[in-house]
Scaffold this motif. Structure first.
Motif, mmCIF file in Angstrom:
data_model
loop_
_atom_site.group_PDB
_atom_site.id
_atom_site.type_symbol
_atom_site.label_atom_id
_atom_site.label_comp_id
_atom_site.label_asym_id
_atom_site.label_seq_id
_atom_site.Cartn_x
_atom_site.Cartn_y
_atom_site.Cartn_z
ATOM 1 N N LEU A 29 107.184 107.477 109.945
ATOM 2 C CA LEU A 29 107.499 106.185 109.319
ATOM 3 C C LEU A 29 105.847 105.367 109.360
ATOM 4 C CD1 LEU A 29 109.201 103.708 109.132
ATOM 5 C CD2 LEU A 29 109.058 103.429 111.845
ATOM 6 N N SER A 30 105.789 104.666 108.595
ATOM 7 C CA SER A 30 104.751 103.787 108.246
ATOM 8 C C SER A 30 105.321 102.466 107.571
ATOM 9 C CB SER A 30 103.662 104.428 107.337
ATOM 10 O OG SER A 30 102.509 103.774 107.119
ATOM 11 N N GLY A 31 105.224 101.399 108.253
ATOM 12 C CA GLY A 31 105.859 100.089 107.846
ATOM 13 C C GLY A 31 107.360 100.390 107.548
ATOM 14 N N ASN A 32 107.777 100.111 106.414
ATOM 15 C CA ASN A 32 109.035 100.465 105.798
ATOM 16 C C ASN A 32 109.353 101.919 105.145
ATOM 17 O OD1 ASN A 32 108.079 99.509 103.453
ATOM 18 N ND2 ASN A 32 109.712 98.311 103.087
ATOM 19 N N ARG A 33 108.206 102.463 104.968
ATOM 20 C CA ARG A 33 108.018 103.687 104.379
ATOM 21 C C ARG A 33 108.446 104.912 105.328
ATOM 22 N NH1 ARG A 33 107.476 103.437 99.370
ATOM 23 N NH2 ARG A 33 106.885 105.483 99.164
ATOM 24 N N ILE A 34 109.195 105.874 104.917
ATOM 25 C CA ILE A 34 109.788 106.999 105.395
ATOM 26 C C ILE A 34 109.178 108.203 104.634
ATOM 27 C CG2 ILE A 34 111.695 108.310 105.934
ATOM 28 C CD1 ILE A 34 111.644 106.050 108.062
ATOM 29 N N GLU A 35 108.919 109.165 105.560
ATOM 30 C CA GLU A 35 108.594 110.456 104.842
ATOM 31 C C GLU A 35 109.279 111.457 105.607
ATOM 32 O OE1 GLU A 35 104.499 112.396 103.637
ATOM 33 O OE2 GLU A 35 104.927 112.918 105.527
ATOM 34 N N MET A 36 110.174 112.417 104.896
ATOM 35 C CA MET A 36 111.114 113.395 105.678
ATOM 36 C C MET A 36 110.389 114.650 105.236
ATOM 37 S SD MET A 36 114.949 112.122 105.263
ATOM 38 C CE MET A 36 115.131 110.564 105.667
ATOM 39 N N LEU A 95 112.998 102.358 103.600
ATOM 40 C CA LEU A 95 114.059 102.273 104.628
ATOM 41 C C LEU A 95 114.396 100.509 104.335
ATOM 42 C CD1 LEU A 95 115.791 103.772 106.222
ATOM 43 C CD2 LEU A 95 114.400 103.106 108.272
ATOM 44 N N GLN A 96 115.673 100.319 104.296
ATOM 45 C CA GLN A 96 116.216 98.977 103.714
ATOM 46 C C GLN A 96 117.441 98.927 104.385
ATOM 47 O OE1 GLN A 96 115.037 98.666 99.601
ATOM 48 N NE2 GLN A 96 117.335 99.035 99.118
ATOM 49 N N GLY A 133 122.761 102.921 110.188
ATOM 50 C CA GLY A 133 123.179 101.351 109.663
ATOM 51 C C GLY A 133 122.324 101.153 108.342
ATOM 52 N N MET A 134 121.271 101.954 108.028
ATOM 53 C CA MET A 134 120.247 101.701 106.943
ATOM 54 C C MET A 134 120.396 102.398 105.677
ATOM 55 S SD MET A 134 118.598 98.969 108.259
ATOM 56 C CE MET A 134 117.025 99.184 107.496
ATOM 57 N N GLN A 135 119.568 102.142 104.774
ATOM 58 C CA GLN A 135 119.513 102.781 103.354
ATOM 59 C C GLN A 135 118.208 103.360 103.144
ATOM 60 O OE1 GLN A 135 121.505 101.028 99.876
ATOM 61 N NE2 GLN A 135 119.503 100.613 99.440
ATOM 62 N N PHE A 136 117.991 104.653 102.798
ATOM 63 C CA PHE A 136 116.740 105.370 102.269
ATOM 64 C C PHE A 136 116.720 105.563 101.071
ATOM 65 C CE2 PHE A 136 114.467 109.511 102.082
ATOM 66 C CZ PHE A 136 113.385 108.942 102.569
ATOM 67 N N THR A 137 115.889 104.977 100.113
ATOM 68 C CA THR A 137 115.794 104.945 98.726
ATOM 69 C C THR A 137 114.447 104.989 98.130
ATOM 70 O OG1 THR A 137 116.562 103.665 96.819
ATOM 71 C CG2 THR A 137 115.768 102.343 98.781
ATOM 72 N N HIS A 193 116.046 105.653 91.402
ATOM 73 C CA HIS A 193 116.909 106.884 91.078
ATOM 74 C C HIS A 193 117.995 107.109 91.952
ATOM 75 C CE1 HIS A 193 113.026 107.198 89.035
ATOM 76 N NE2 HIS A 193 113.724 107.480 88.120
ATOM 77 N N TRP A 194 117.881 107.034 93.420
ATOM 78 C CA TRP A 194 118.822 107.387 94.322
ATOM 79 C C TRP A 194 118.568 106.581 95.560
ATOM 80 C CZ3 TRP A 194 116.221 108.392 98.835
ATOM 81 C CH2 TRP A 194 114.873 108.561 98.651
ATOM 82 N N ARG A 195 119.718 106.599 96.542
ATOM 83 C CA ARG A 195 119.753 105.944 97.639
ATOM 84 C C ARG A 195 120.787 106.730 98.439
ATOM 85 N NH1 ARG A 195 123.805 101.491 98.603
ATOM 86 N NH2 ARG A 195 125.202 101.970 96.738
ATOM 87 N N ASP A 196 120.314 106.738 99.949
ATOM 88 C CA ASP A 196 121.403 107.347 101.012
ATOM 89 C C ASP A 196 121.481 106.341 102.011
ATOM 90 O OD1 ASP A 196 120.938 109.996 99.642
ATOM 91 O OD2 ASP A 196 119.326 110.430 100.548
ATOM 92 N N VAL A 197 122.779 106.205 102.163
ATOM 93 C CA VAL A 197 123.167 105.211 103.301
ATOM 94 C C VAL A 197 123.800 105.940 104.377
ATOM 95 C CG1 VAL A 197 124.679 103.281 103.733
ATOM 96 C CG2 VAL A 197 123.794 103.675 101.211
#
Length: 123
Positions: free
Chosen positions: A96-103, A116-117, A41-45, A49-53
Motif C-alpha cells: 500500500l502507498s496512500g490509496n494505491r495498492i500493488e498485488m 482502493l476506494q 468493504g472496499m473496491q480495488f480498481t 477497465h475493471w473493478r473488484d469489490v
C-alpha cells in the motif's frame, strides 16, 4: 539535433531515477490483518477497465469488459487470495502507498496495480 535528444534522454532518466525511490519509500507491505482491515468493504480498481469489490462476508464481485464474475476472497499467510474457479485464481502479497495498492502474485503471474476506494453503486 542528435545532442539535444541525448541530453533530453539523460535528463528524463535522471528525473525518473530521482522520483522512483522517493515513491518506493512510502510503500508498505501489509500483513494479513492489515490486508483484511484495508480491503474488506472496499473496491480495488484501475478506474477505467475493471473493478473488484471485496465484500465484508468474503464474497468477491469482479466487473471487467462488461462481465460480472462472483467468487470469494480470503487471507492466507499474509496474502490476499481470491477464487473464481478459473486460471486467474491465486494469492498475492499486498503493498500500500496512500490509496494505491500493488498485488504481487506468490507464484507466476502479473502484478496488479490500482487504487482502493469505496464501492460504486454500479452492478
Amino acid at each position: 539535433m542528435k545532442k539535444l535528444s541525448v541530453f533530453a534522454a539523460v535528463t528524463i532518466g535522471s528525473l525518473s531515477s530521482t522520483i522512483g525511490p522517493v515513491a518506493a519509500e512510502n510503500v508498505q507491505k501489509l500483513s494479513g490483518n492489515q490486508i483484511r482491515a484495508k480491503i474488506a468493504g472496499m473496491q480495488f480498481t484501475d478506474e477505467v477497465h475493471w473493478r473488484d469489490v471485496y465484500d465484508r462476508d468474503g464474497s468477491l464481485r469482479s466487473y471487467a469488459d462488461g462481465k460480472k464474475r462472483v467468487g470469494k476472497w480470503v487471507i492466507e499467510k499474509d496474502e490476499l487470495c481470491f477464487y473464481f474457479e478459473e486460471p486467474e485464481d491465486g494469492c498475492y502479497e499486498v503493498s500500500l502507498s496512500g490509496n494505491r495498492i500493488e498485488m504481487k502474485p506468490s507464484g507466476l503471474g502479473l502484478t496488479i496495480e490500482g487504487i482502493l476506494q469505496k464501492p460504486t453503486d454500479r452492478n
